[in-house]
Design a protein around this motif. Structure first.
Motif, PDB file in Angstrom:
ATOM      1  N   THR A  66       0.815  -1.214   0.000  1.00  0.00           N
ATOM      2  CA  THR A  66       0.000   0.000   0.000  1.00  0.00           C
ATOM      3  C   THR A  66       0.852   1.269   0.000  1.00  0.00           C
ATOM      4  N   ASN A  67       2.164   1.119  -0.195  1.00  0.00           N
ATOM      5  CA  ASN A  67       3.123   2.231  -0.183  1.00  0.00           C
ATOM      6  C   ASN A  67       3.106   2.962   1.159  1.00  0.00           C
ATOM      7  N   CYS A  68       2.979   2.179   2.222  1.00  0.00           N
ATOM      8  CA  CYS A  68       2.930   2.729   3.579  1.00  0.00           C
ATOM      9  C   CYS A  68       4.005   2.123   4.465  1.00  0.00           C
ATOM     10  N   ARG A  89       9.728  17.150  -7.058  1.00  0.00           N
ATOM     11  CA  ARG A  89       9.580  16.575  -8.407  1.00  0.00           C
ATOM     12  C   ARG A  89      10.522  15.404  -8.610  1.00  0.00           C
ATOM     13  N   GLN A  90      11.780  15.560  -8.124  1.00  0.00           N
ATOM     14  CA  GLN A  90      12.781  14.535  -8.381  1.00  0.00           C
ATOM     15  C   GLN A  90      12.603  13.306  -7.513  1.00  0.00           C
ATOM     16  N   TRP A  91      12.206  13.489  -6.238  1.00  0.00           N
ATOM     17  CA  TRP A  91      12.204  12.375  -5.307  1.00  0.00           C
ATOM     18  C   TRP A  91      10.845  12.045  -4.707  1.00  0.00           C
ATOM     19  N   LEU A  92      10.082  13.061  -4.331  1.00  0.00           N
ATOM     20  CA  LEU A  92       8.799  12.774  -3.685  1.00  0.00           C
ATOM     21  C   LEU A  92       7.817  12.123  -4.656  1.00  0.00           C
ATOM     22  N   THR A  93       7.723  12.640  -5.848  1.00  0.00           N
ATOM     23  CA  THR A  93       6.769  12.094  -6.813  1.00  0.00           C
ATOM     24  C   THR A  93       6.995  10.609  -7.092  1.00  0.00           C
ATOM     25  N   PRO A  94       8.227  10.177  -7.418  1.00  0.00           N
ATOM     26  CA  PRO A  94       8.408   8.733  -7.643  1.00  0.00           C
ATOM     27  C   PRO A  94       8.212   7.895  -6.382  1.00  0.00           C
ATOM     28  N   LEU A  95       8.516   8.464  -5.216  1.00  0.00           N
ATOM     29  CA  LEU A  95       8.253   7.732  -3.974  1.00  0.00           C
ATOM     30  C   LEU A  95       6.750   7.571  -3.756  1.00  0.00           C
ATOM     31  N   ARG A 101      12.432   3.356  -3.992  1.00  0.00           N
ATOM     32  CA  ARG A 101      12.428   3.306  -2.534  1.00  0.00           C
ATOM     33  C   ARG A 101      13.581   4.156  -2.013  1.00  0.00           C
ATOM     34  N   SER A 102      13.644   4.311  -0.675  1.00  0.00           N
ATOM     35  CA  SER A 102      14.596   5.242  -0.082  1.00  0.00           C
ATOM     36  C   SER A 102      15.087   4.717   1.256  1.00  0.00           C
ATOM     37  N   ALA A 103      16.052   5.438   1.847  1.00  0.00           N
ATOM     38  CA  ALA A 103      16.571   5.087   3.167  1.00  0.00           C
ATOM     39  C   ALA A 103      16.921   6.369   3.920  1.00  0.00           C
ATOM     40  N   PHE A 104      16.969   6.266   5.235  1.00  0.00           N
ATOM     41  CA  PHE A 104      17.324   7.401   6.085  1.00  0.00           C
ATOM     42  C   PHE A 104      18.580   7.039   6.858  1.00  0.00           C
ATOM     43  N   ALA A 105      19.669   7.779   6.633  1.00  0.00           N
ATOM     44  CA  ALA A 105      20.970   7.427   7.208  1.00  0.00           C
ATOM     45  C   ALA A 105      21.307   8.360   8.367  1.00  0.00           C
ATOM     46  N   MET A 106      21.074   7.863   9.588  1.00  0.00           N
ATOM     47  CA  MET A 106      21.377   8.655  10.774  1.00  0.00           C
ATOM     48  C   MET A 106      22.318   7.914  11.727  1.00  0.00           C
ATOM     49  N   THR A 107      21.991   6.675  12.085  1.00  0.00           N
ATOM     50  CA  THR A 107      22.734   5.936  13.105  1.00  0.00           C
ATOM     51  C   THR A 107      24.159   5.622  12.661  1.00  0.00           C
ATOM     52  N   GLU A 108      25.100   5.721  13.619  1.00  0.00           N
ATOM     53  CA  GLU A 108      26.514   5.468  13.329  1.00  0.00           C
ATOM     54  C   GLU A 108      27.098   4.444  14.296  1.00  0.00           C
ATOM     55  N   PRO A 109      28.085   3.656  13.841  1.00  0.00           N
ATOM     56  CA  PRO A 109      28.624   2.586  14.684  1.00  0.00           C
ATOM     57  C   PRO A 109      29.582   3.047  15.770  1.00  0.00           C
ATOM     58  N   ASN A 110      30.198   4.192  15.597  1.00  0.00           N
ATOM     59  CA  ASN A 110      31.288   4.579  16.499  1.00  0.00           C
ATOM     60  C   ASN A 110      30.907   5.594  17.561  1.00  0.00           C
ATOM     61  N   VAL A 149      17.660   6.689  -3.237  1.00  0.00           N
ATOM     62  CA  VAL A 149      18.042   7.944  -2.583  1.00  0.00           C
ATOM     63  C   VAL A 149      18.145   7.748  -1.070  1.00  0.00           C
ATOM     64  N   TYR A 150      19.121   8.433  -0.474  1.00  0.00           N
ATOM     65  CA  TYR A 150      19.287   8.465   0.979  1.00  0.00           C
ATOM     66  C   TYR A 150      19.073   9.881   1.485  1.00  0.00           C
ATOM     67  N   LEU A 151      18.450  10.000   2.642  1.00  0.00           N
ATOM     68  CA  LEU A 151      18.482  11.245   3.399  1.00  0.00           C
ATOM     69  C   LEU A 151      19.538  11.040   4.473  1.00  0.00           C
ATOM     70  N   VAL A 152      20.595  11.839   4.442  1.00  0.00           N
ATOM     71  CA  VAL A 152      21.763  11.628   5.295  1.00  0.00           C
ATOM     72  C   VAL A 152      21.879  12.763   6.306  1.00  0.00           C
ATOM     73  N   MET A 153      21.991  12.399   7.591  1.00  0.00           N
ATOM     74  CA  MET A 153      22.187  13.390   8.641  1.00  0.00           C
ATOM     75  C   MET A 153      23.651  13.408   9.055  1.00  0.00           C
ATOM     76  N   GLY A 154      24.233  14.590   9.121  1.00  0.00           N
ATOM     77  CA  GLY A 154      25.621  14.730   9.537  1.00  0.00           C
ATOM     78  C   GLY A 154      25.872  16.120  10.092  1.00  0.00           C
ATOM     79  N   LYS A 155      27.110  16.361  10.503  1.00  0.00           N
ATOM     80  CA  LYS A 155      27.473  17.658  11.076  1.00  0.00           C
ATOM     81  C   LYS A 155      28.008  18.576   9.985  1.00  0.00           C
ATOM     82  N   SER A 156      27.322  19.686   9.833  1.00  0.00           N
ATOM     83  CA  SER A 156      27.739  20.681   8.853  1.00  0.00           C
ATOM     84  C   SER A 156      28.430  21.875   9.504  1.00  0.00           C
TER      85      SER A 156
END
Length: 369
Positions: A66-68, A89-95, A101-110, A149-156
């Motif tokens: 159900t795309n949920c 247009r580039q990412w939300l529409t095809p999702l 499909r996509s991923a969210f990259a936040m957690t880190e091993p170290n 596509v990934y949404l990546v969280m990091g320190k800017s």
């Protein structure tokens, strides 16, 4: 196993998924998760969706059909809430169409990622680009061949005096040079192919500055907007999973071919008590989820943070107990491959960890103005 791609299970999505998606679209059972205050929504409130999400949670396939399914739901809500028109247009529409499909990259091993201010992946501005370096793990969905596509969280801005404004979230296409999916992480022996929960290395990954989400230093705002509704969706589905486990429990306990000391299992006091305990706990947990969903509808995810956090802590713990009781009444069969109970338990035990980490992330977000 080693790197993604060494096993065909990581390359092939079961054809039934696309068949079910077409059927769900034809029935209007599509993107039900997106609240009605977004222009792309199907018209449901979070409370209305909660009851449907519980039903979908009974099946491993239903959320994706159900795309949920996570992590796409959270990422779509981020893009719907914070994305620019070009990003949409580039990412939300095809999702929303279910073609990628996509991923969210936040957690880190170290680092202790339960405190997201510890994240040390760097997002450095270089002219008209951002350069990303770091290592992430437990990135759900990164093994899927459709993950684009990934949404990546990091320190800017690691030197910013306000620690909750040091982070940013950027959009990284999965095929960007420097992105390496190192390996799938295993959960009690399950690798969840082709979806996966992967370790990913970012080495001098270059993306244009237009790929920033909301703005530099606003990563915690993005996390807050994503993880509140996203985590309550997990709780909604988990209630459905608990109901299914209880059904297995009751069927086993009332199976006339299973008798001990001349009685049905259900005729033993301890078994009857375990069924009653599961019924009581599921109903209590459901009310917490519905309260959180109603609070999001009335005051928004930020103001509903306490209700979300309470549900997130209680629900996975309760559902683990419900599944554990179902396993126990099945004896050795409960931990074997003939029933889904062991797999259900592995996912729910993991969610207890994931929810705890995200609860802290939401707690930190309260420091934002």
């Amino acid at each position: 196993m080693g790197k993604i791609g060494t096993d065909d299970r990581w390359k092939i999505v079961p054809p039934i998924i696309e068949d079910l998606k077409k059927k769900a679209k034809s029935l209007g059972l599509w993107n039900l998760f997106l609240p009605k205050y977004y222009p792309e929504d199907p018209g449901l409130t979070n409370l209305e969706y909660a009851t449907l999400c519980e039903i979908m949670g009974r099946s491993h396939l239903a959320p994706e059909a159900t795309n949920c399914s996570a992590p796409d739901t959270g990422n779509m809500e981020v893009l719907a809430k914070y994305g620019t028109e070009a990003q949409k247009r580039q990412w939300l529409t095809p999702l929303l169409n279910g073609t990628i499909r996509s991923a969210f990259a936040m957690t880190e091993p170290n680092v202790a990622s339960s405190d997201a201010t510890n994240i040390c992946t760097t997002i450095r501005r270089s002219g008209s680009n951002f350069i990303i370096n770091g290592r992430k793990w437990w990135i759900s969905g990164a093994g899927d061949p459709r993950c684009k596509v990934y949404l990546v969280m990091g320190k800017s801005d690691p030197g910013h005096k306000e620690k909750h404004k040091q982070q940013s979230v950027v959009i990284v296409p999965a095929d960007t040079p420097g992105v390496t999916v190192v390996r799938p992480m295993h959960v009690f022996g399950y690798d969840d192919a082709p979806h996966g929960h992967c370790e990913i290395l970012f080495q001098d990954v270059k993306v244009p500055v237009e790929n920033i989400v909301l703005g530099e230093g606003r990563g915690f705002e993005v996390v807050q907007g994503r993880l509140g509704p996203g985590r309550i969706h997990h709780c909604m589905r988990s209630i459905g999973l608990a109901e299914r486990a209880l059904e297995y429990h009751i069927l086993r306990a009332t199976d006339s071919s299973r008798r001990t000391f001349g009685k049905l299992l259900a005729q033993h006091g301890t078994v009857a008590q375990s069924i009653a305990e599961s019924r009581i706990e599921i109903d209590q947990a459901r009310l917490l989820v519905l309260r959180a969903a109603a609070s999001i509808d009335s005051v928004g995810p930020k103001e509903a943070m306490n209700e979300i956090a309470i549900a997130k802590v209680v629900v996975p713990t309760v559902v683990c107990r419900v599944i554990d009781r179902a396993i126990q009444v099945h004896g050795a069969g409960g931990v074997g491959q003939d029933l889904p109970l062991a797999y259900m338990y592995s996912g729910m035990r993991t969610l207890r960890i994931a929810d705890g980490k995200k609860m802290f992330a939401l707690h930190d977000a309260r420091h934002l103005a």
